[in-house]
Design an enzyme around this catalytic site. Structure first.
Site, PDB file in Angstrom:
ATOM      1  N   GLY A  54       0.815  -1.198   0.000  1.00 47.89           N
ATOM      2  CA  GLY A  54       0.000   0.000   0.000  1.00 47.89           C
ATOM      3  C   GLY A  54       0.853   1.253   0.000  1.00 47.89           C
ATOM      4  CB  SER A  55       0.494   4.587  -1.527  1.00 48.73           C
ATOM      5  OG  SER A  55       0.873   4.140  -2.801  1.00 48.73           O
ATOM      6  CG  HIS A  57       3.581   2.236   4.205  1.00 48.44           C
ATOM      7  ND1 HIS A  57       3.006   2.467   5.431  1.00 48.44           N
ATOM      8  CD2 HIS A  57       2.780   1.332   3.579  1.00 48.44           C
ATOM      9  CE1 HIS A  57       1.911   1.721   5.544  1.00 48.44           C
ATOM     10  NE2 HIS A  57       1.755   1.039   4.438  1.00 48.44           N
ATOM     11  CE  LYS A 105       4.997  -2.922   3.845  1.00 47.97           C
ATOM     12  NZ  LYS A 105       4.860  -2.824   2.370  1.00 47.97           N
ATOM     13  CG  ASP A 110       1.063  -6.067   1.212  1.00 46.35           C
ATOM     14  OD1 ASP A 110       1.548  -5.285   0.381  1.00 46.35           O
ATOM     15  OD2 ASP A 110       0.371  -5.688   2.171  1.00 46.35           O
ATOM     16  CG  HIS A 219      -1.178  -0.522   7.305  1.00 47.69           C
ATOM     17  ND1 HIS A 219      -0.394  -1.606   7.603  1.00 47.69           N
ATOM     18  CD2 HIS A 219      -1.024  -0.287   5.989  1.00 47.69           C
ATOM     19  CE1 HIS A 219       0.212  -2.005   6.503  1.00 47.69           C
ATOM     20  NE2 HIS A 219      -0.141  -1.231   5.525  1.00 47.69           N
TER      21      HIS A 219
END
Ligand SMILES: Nc1ncnc2c1ncn2[C@@H]1O[C@H](COP(=O)(O)OP(=O)(O)O)[C@@H](O)[C@H]1O
Ligand SMILES: Nc1ncnc2c1ncn2[C@@H]1O[C@H](COP(=O)(O)OP(=O)(O)O)[C@@H](O)[C@H]1O
Ligand SMILES: [Mg+2]
Ligand SMILES: [Mg+2]
Ligand SMILES: [Mg+2]
Ligand SMILES: [Mg+2]
Lengths: 333, 215, 333, 215
Positions: A54-55, A57, A105, A110, A219
């Protein structure tokens, strides 16, 4: 929600475009499907390394694409794993005939999406090996949970595996060193404030003015416990205590100490954390021979930090020191 | 209420599911913010809007299985996160179960629902009570089996399955999660409904509504 | 106030200690009085460069101490100019016999304290020249104010002057290039949220949930106007509009584009800002040939960003590209 | 009330100033947060605590000028910001004006206050009405001059100066600032008192109190 964005739906595409323009000497971006790839990819005969997730990070992972580290990064929507399509496309784009390593990860999304992508790429004749990163010691009992999460230690896995690939190691060897790093790194984090996902528009969780969350994920997933704010040194003692309990050190062993900001923490605070962590490691007889301090695996504007300790040996130290030239990590070139 | 469902039902289902998920987008985001990462509503909405756009690619004589298959591949390639592969696999397995049949009777629907549920379990390894979408799907499959045993038609079956899924979603509230992000919360997940179980209930209710509407 | 600190009084000393330990290959720290100096200082025959100012703007300035940039940095208390003593001490520590350049941001406190320090160092036989940085276009009329403030453009002055000193330019030449950079760089910033100074414990100003401050300084000093939140592109148009009005470009001229985060802004937002800024410059016929995006001149955890545009020529580009090896900026080595 | 002030007065002044600035630390921080950067109270408190610690270094026969000089150098090396060099210069110039005299009468005090004010102007270039500490100092000097003209003693002079400085600090409230950080605020500085003018008033009031106490 106050953010420097336009339409929340366009955050990732606009950020990736800007990123690729600002670093056009190092990377280029594909926008349909979205991924970021080394400007000189594919490199014939070199094992390709792809990571993603995911964006939100950043600089993970796109900031680590470049010489000596990743060949491609696949950013999903904010805090949401990418789908298999861009992962497959990135895998193809970096395949130089020596196979491709996926660094993933350990989050259900993911893992599942990279799994499907690896199958699809495999069906097209690309050899893919996956290494799952799960360095977060906050998750105690993996039997009753989705397992330990992949957090800031991912950066160390990517750097060291990248150096191995760059010097010409084959796919099995690159995967083995990535797995070794994962087995020797432990991380634990703390959050002082939540973050706001653009499409959600509201904080990911709430913390009272005097509360902090120990063992936070990247998150905003909660961690081990919610406690009253303490002095930085006491917080560091908790985080590092959990790490050293999980991975004891013999006196004289060497370590890389990573203090990672969650995105919204001022640098002075990261260095105050570093100071105490280094002091405590020294007290335990651990020799900190390499260090990294900064925002590397973030949770948007969350305030907080994580500490990672990697148990070094001569080989890992050599690979850590090898030249790297990415947007976010750069030395030796 | 009809004894079988056909391609028109499948199309209506998807249209209605897309509507319902758009309506419940914020609700699902909020459920996921409480015990996850706050993207489930966004993910599902994005996925089903993409499905809607691709429905036009289907030939006029598409079977229910064809519809389910395009839903599967679209979800896989647009949803991401945990829900994308899990729902994608569910629809793919259901499509395979439905095969090329132009209509599905109650036993065929039961088989498709069972295949969907088994697909989710295969990928996600969750068990009943883990506080995941399985807690909606397994009661739904059980209710569908009971409906078949009682000789109900497809529409009644879907109605029973949706009701059971809704009850199953509500029943996740007191649970501690053992899969997905909510598992990191331990006891703190108690009192919150699982977003994936809730979206599953919404999807199955849309299927039942479509069966009523197209009957 | 939630911060990863111990006693607010010890923030600077603890952070500087941690910083020096984490980057002991590049710098060492003196703690009484407090300053950070290149590990290899003084370098005989090389012009020394010292900068400094209140803490809370990290990595400015200590993060820029190292090969090809600063020889020493003097961090004052948070948001408070250092006193003359540590400036004098740092000046002595870096004097290699070729004189010392002071790079000073244009704030009354910094100017006065560096002035005194320069006098004292001069009295001890060290030749000191000062260059004042005042790149902030938000301050319109310098006649009725303390004058334009030194903000993110300072990083560009320090990098380019550092390169000139490293290649052996004499004090007058290094000062001249620093002044040239200052005369060719313009900056304007926006704040979305305030920051909390540790010893104050309360936000430096308040902004409503839908308000932003255009033209903010780096200590939370207000800017030109307080407006309702707008999409990122519209905000960029305002900031860059003010810059280009102040320093027009002829078509075909080259620029370095710096998008600087105020500390608490996620990277995705900085790249969204970069994207629009680059687009707008392209529309105006400006060729962006060099870029820098990240947190370089911050205001603790403030959310917001600034845009700086430096008008390049061949000489400045060469100096920009020259090797640099500091904690926060590193290439070519 | 006495006609002259001596070294005991100077020592008392500094002790009392340190106390008053510690008490008013938060108030000064808040004033500076409103139109500056929120550090003025912290800076002044740090500086005067340091001065207190260094008072012990003075010989028993130190003159008022010696006291003022140690205040000056300590403030210069501990306060930082704009206030450090400005107050440092003020005390340095006052010390030079006081010279080696063991006692200061009203004219000598007026000369010292004038030198202090002129020192601030020399360094900071502020004019009356720029919303800075000068707006406290200049009325204070004027009041001191009037006191001398009226034949007052040192204690009365300091009382008049402190009162004028207090009024001057209050009078900064409606002003737009033209120097210091507050100048960036334009019209928005209106309605806020200048923190440096306020600390100047506190300092001069402490001087008057000390003269009363040691008389
Ligand atoms: N292993 C699993 N098996 C079944 N369902 C799962 C599993 N992991 C997560 N889920 C479901 O997925 C939902 C979360 O989906 P979503 O928020 O879209 O993905 P992510 O967790 O990646 O953000 C959960 O509410 C849960 O119902
Ligand atoms: N040029 C100047 N001349 C006189 N006084 C000034 C000048 N600039 C600032 N000041 C005074 O300094 C005060 C601020 O001091 P302080 O907050 O300690 O320093 P800084 O502004 O560097 O944070 C202002 O309130 C004002 O009274
Ligand atoms: Mg997610
Ligand atoms: Mg989610
Ligand atoms: Mg200040
Ligand atoms: Mg101040």
């Amino acid at each position: 929600m106050k953010k420097l964005i336009n339409d929340p739906k366009n955050v990732v595409v606009e950020a990736v475009s800007g990123f690729a323009q600002a670093h056009s000497d190092i990377v280029r971006a594909e926008l349909d499907p979205v991924f970021v790839v080394r400007a000189d990819a594919p490199r014939p005969g070199k094992v390709g390394i792809v990571s993603g997730g995911g964006s939100g990070h950043e600089p993970l992972h796109a900031g680590f694409v470049g010489f000596g580290m990743l060949d491609a990064a696949v950013p999903g929507p904010v805090f949401t794993s990418p789908t298999p399509d861009p992962i497959v496309a990135a895998t193809k784009a970096v395949d130089g005939g020596a196979g491709v390593l996926h660094i993933v990860k350990n989050y259900t999304g993911d893992v599942l999406n990279f799994e499907t992508a690896a199958d699809l790429a495999g069906a097209e004749g690309i050899e893919v090996v996956s290494v799952i990163v799960d360095d977060d010691v906050a998750v105690k009992d993996s039997l009753y949970t989705a397992g330990r999460r992949g957090v800031a230690g991912t950066v160390l896995v990517e750097k060291i595996a990248g150096a191995a690939a760059e010097r010409g190691d084959n796919l099995a060897a690159v995967a083995a060193v990535a797995a070794t790093v994962n087995s020797r790194v432990r991380t634990m984090g703390v959050a002082l404030t939540p973050c706001v996902v653009p499409h959600a528009g509201e904080p990911s969780f709430t913390l009272a003015d005097d509360e902090i969350e120990i063992g936070i994920g990247i998150h905003g997933e909660p961690g081990r416990e919610r406690i009253k704010l303490e002095p930085a040194d006491a917080i560091v003692d908790r985080l590092l205590g959990a790490i050293l309990e999980d991975m004891p050190f013999a006196a004289g062993e060497e370590a890389l100490l990573l203090v990672n900001g969650m995105g919204g923490t001022p640098q002075v605070e990261l260095y105050i954390v570093y100071r105490r962590a280094a002091e405590l490691l020294a007290e335990r007889g651990v020799r900190v021979t390499r260090s990294l301090v900064g925002n590397f695996t973030t949770s948007l504007e969350m305030q907080g930090a994580s500490i990672s300790v990697l148990k070094l040996d001569a080989e890992l130290t050599t690979l850590w020191d090898a030249p790297v030239q990415t947007a976010a990590l750069r030395w030796g070139r | 209420m009809s004894g079988t469902v056909d391609a028109a039902w499948a199309r209506n289902w998807i249209t209605s599911a897309a509507e319902v998920l758009a309506e419940h987008r914020v609700e699902l985001i909020n459920l996921d913010r409480e015990i996850g990462d706050g993207d489930h509503g966004e993910n599902m909405d994005r996925g089903f809007q993409a499905v809607l756009e691709r429905m036009g690619e289907l030939p006029a004589d598409a079977t229910p299985g064809d519809v389910l298959k395009i839903v599967a591949t679209t979800l896989i390639s647009t949803v991401g996160g945990a829900a994308g592969p899990l729902y994608g696999t569910a629809f793919l397995k259901a499509a395979l179960s439905a095969g090329a049949a132009p209509e599905l009777d109650a036993p065929a629907l039961l088989a498709a629902l069972t295949a969907a549920r088994d697909g989710i379990v295969l990928r996600g390894k969750a068990e009943l009570g883990d506080k995941t979408m399985i807690d909606a799907w397994t009661p739904a499959v059980d209710a569908a089996a009971a409906a078949v045993a009682a000789g109900s038609g497809a529409s009644e079956l879907l109605d029973a399955a949706a009701g059971a899924a809704e009850a199953g979603a509500v029943a996740t509230e007191p649970l501690v999660a053992r899969k997905g992000r909510a598992s990191y919360l331990g006891e703190r997940a108690v009192g919150h409904r699982d977003p994936g179980a809730q979206s599953s209930a919404l999807l199955l209710r849309a299927a039942a509504t479509a069966a009523g509407a197209s009957s």
